[in-house]
Design a protein around this motif. Structure first.
Motif, short mmCIF file in Angstrom:
data_model
loop_
_atom_site.label_atom_id
_atom_site.label_comp_id
_atom_site.label_asym_id
_atom_site.label_seq_id
_atom_site.Cartn_x
_atom_site.Cartn_y
_atom_site.Cartn_z
N ASN A 151 0.80 -1.23 0.00
CA ASN A 151 0.00 0.00 0.00
C ASN A 151 0.84 1.28 0.00
N GLN A 152 1.90 1.29 -0.81
CA GLN A 152 2.72 2.49 -0.90
C GLN A 152 2.28 3.31 -2.11
N SER A 153 2.26 4.63 -1.95
CA SER A 153 1.87 5.46 -3.10
C SER A 153 3.03 5.51 -4.08
N GLN A 154 2.73 5.75 -5.35
CA GLN A 154 3.79 5.83 -6.36
C GLN A 154 4.65 7.06 -6.08
N PRO A 155 5.97 6.89 -6.07
CA PRO A 155 6.84 8.00 -5.66
C PRO A 155 6.97 9.07 -6.73
N PRO A 156 7.24 10.31 -6.32
CA PRO A 156 7.54 11.35 -7.31
C PRO A 156 8.96 11.14 -7.85
N PRO A 157 9.28 11.75 -9.00
CA PRO A 157 10.66 11.65 -9.49
C PRO A 157 11.62 12.27 -8.47
N ARG A 158 12.84 11.80 -8.44
CA ARG A 158 13.84 12.34 -7.52
C ARG A 158 14.66 13.40 -8.26
#
Length: 486
Positions: free
Chosen positions: A383-390
């Motif tokens: 249940n992790q949200s999709q990460p933003p670009p780094r």
């Protein structure tokens, strides 16, 4: 520590002594041009990582190899803490095996550590004819002064897990470490522990199956490995082969705990995102159990690049697997770190309870499930949200975290993004165009936790000959993946 020790050899007396060693000032990284379209030789880069230096975060020296398409990969030393008791030994030659050409370069880092020079080249025919092995991978120095390099293949591109011995002074090929006919079906990494008369080795796959790309179809053809091999350190006999099964497919980096009294360690298994603990049983045999599993995510929207047909199936696997590629253990045996090269995160586990690692830190540094990309995660058991670009220093990080190196004191984790040129090209084509990067993570060693150093970035996209793929990191004085204590 060794720096204050008279009459001592290289490295440190113990892993805990090493933790008190000096802060790293430079690191060595092989940089690769194979599969990038740039017809230039691979090279060894020296990077300044001293915050007080005017050239901080810069490549200060480049040593090009005299050949094209070597595929430099991992490196090791002519001497390490395993020779600490021998004052005649010096850590002054970096051993650079080429995964594809099977050359081994011996680099002089002793004369001028900030400007390494070529010392000797071991030609492939020497290795082929004297050992019947090819595709050298991991290098460890032995307490007896010899150098041992694992192989992943034979000269025809089939799998063959043997071990090449080099003389520690002349760097001539001595022959095989393993007995005739005892080589494992596949090879990759190894770690030895003489106190327990044992050496452990792992399996990647047949070089001809992985030369150009990851091909999922060959998994069922039996061309990738799933075993840990247990060897008798004294007799060189292969005693056991622990089959980790499908869950343990493609066991790559293997790490004993650093404490030489320990009879256990961990191996990262790439394909299904698992870490197995291996250990000696009360009966004196060795066994393995799964202790970490990063669940796969169900996804849609993979953009298939134009790839050779045999490789496309690998691209479709991207969402299903996280691909654990590198793991390492802090010198106090408290934390284990690994990179998930497809998902894009680095994880830190507290391994105080050896059988039940506890997630203590996690950080996304790129990867293939970014929230502004084409891939949509439909189901994620965590249940992790999709990460933003780094984004670091204004640059969007291409690719994904891969090779790791930890500072001796455990407070800084260095990360590069290239795995292997053929797989980089397949999974992260943008990294071929933009080059890889090196990042630095600040580690909370008290309670766990990872934080990006926003002021640190080495961008190999800006190299003089064009974007390069930087791989494994080494400190001149040894580190937690090069040194073994006896």
């Amino acid at each position: 520590s060794a720096t204050k020790c008279t009459g001592c050899g290289p490295g440190y007396k113990s892993p805990l002594d090493a933790m008190k060693g000096p802060r790293e000032e430079i690191v060595y990284l092989p940089c690769i041009y194979r599969n990038t379209g740039i017809q230039k030789p691979d090279y060894l880069a020296t990077v300044d990582v001293d915050p007080k230096s005017p050239t901080y975060c810069q490549v200060i020296h480049r040593l090009p190899m005299p050949n094209l398409n070597d595929e430099l990969h991992h490196s090791g030393w002519n001497a390490c803490s395993s020779c600490f008791g021998d004052s005649s030994k010096k850590r002054n030659r970096l051993i650079l095996p080429s995964l594809i050409s099977s050359r081994v370069y011996i680099v002089d880092t002793g004369t001028d550590p900030r400007a390494p020079q070529m010392h000797k080249i071991v030609e492939p025919t020497d290795i082929f004819w004297k050992t019947g092995l090819a595709n050298p991978h991991t290098t460890h120095c032995l307490g007896n002064g010899q150098i041992m390099i694992s192989s992943i293949g034979d000269p025809s591109g089939n799998g063959k897990g043997g071990f090449i011995l080099l003389d520690g002074k002349t760097f001539e090929v001595v022959g095989n470490w393993e007995l005739p006919g005892e080589a494992a079906p596949f090879g990759y990494d190894f770690w030895y522990q003489p106190r327990h008369n044992v050496m452990m080795s792992t399996e990647w796959g047949a070089p001809k199956a992985l030369r150009n790309c990851f091909n999922a179809a060959v998994l069922s053809a039996g061309l990738y490995g799933s075993k840990i091999h247990v060897w008798d350190w004294t007799t060189h006999k292969r005693l056991q082969s622990l089959d980790l099964g499908e869950e343990g497919a493609i066991p790559l980096e293997i790490r004993f705990l650093h404490d030489p009294a320990a009879t256990e360690g961990y191996v990262g298994c790439a394909l299904q995102g698992t870490v197995f603990r291996f250990y000696r049983t009360p009966k004196g045999e060795w066994a393995a159990e799964k202790v970490i599993h990063v669940p796969s995510k169900k996804v849609e929207g993979w953009a298939l690049p134009v790839m050779p047909s045999e490789c496309v199936s690998g691209k479709m696997l991207m969402g299903e697997y996280c691909l654990i590629t590198d793991i390492l253990i802090s010198l106090d045996d408290r934390f284990l770190y690994f990179s998930n090269w497809l998902h894009g995160d680095i994880r830190q586990y507290d391994i105080t309870n050896r059988r039940n690692p506890r997630l203590a830190g996690q950080l996304f540094l790129g990867g293939s499930i970014l929230n502004d990309g084409p891939v949509k995660v439909l189901e994620d058991p965590e249940n992790q949200s999709q990460p933003p670009p780094r984004i670091i220093k204004g640059k969007r990080i291409p690719g994904s975290p891969q090779m790791l190196q930890l500072s001796l004191d455990g407070k800084r984790l260095y990360v590069t993004t290239s795995l292997y040129s053929g797989w980089d090209k397949q999974f992260y084509p943008e990294m071929i165009k933009e080059g890889s990067v090196m990042m630095q993570i600040d580690v909370n060693t008290a309670n766990g936790g990872l934080k990006v150093n926003k002021n640190f970035l080495v961008d190999f996209g800006k190299e003089p000959n064009g974007p390069a793929l930087a791989h494994e990191l080494r400190y001149p004085g040894g580190d937690c993946t090069s040194d073994i204590w006896l």
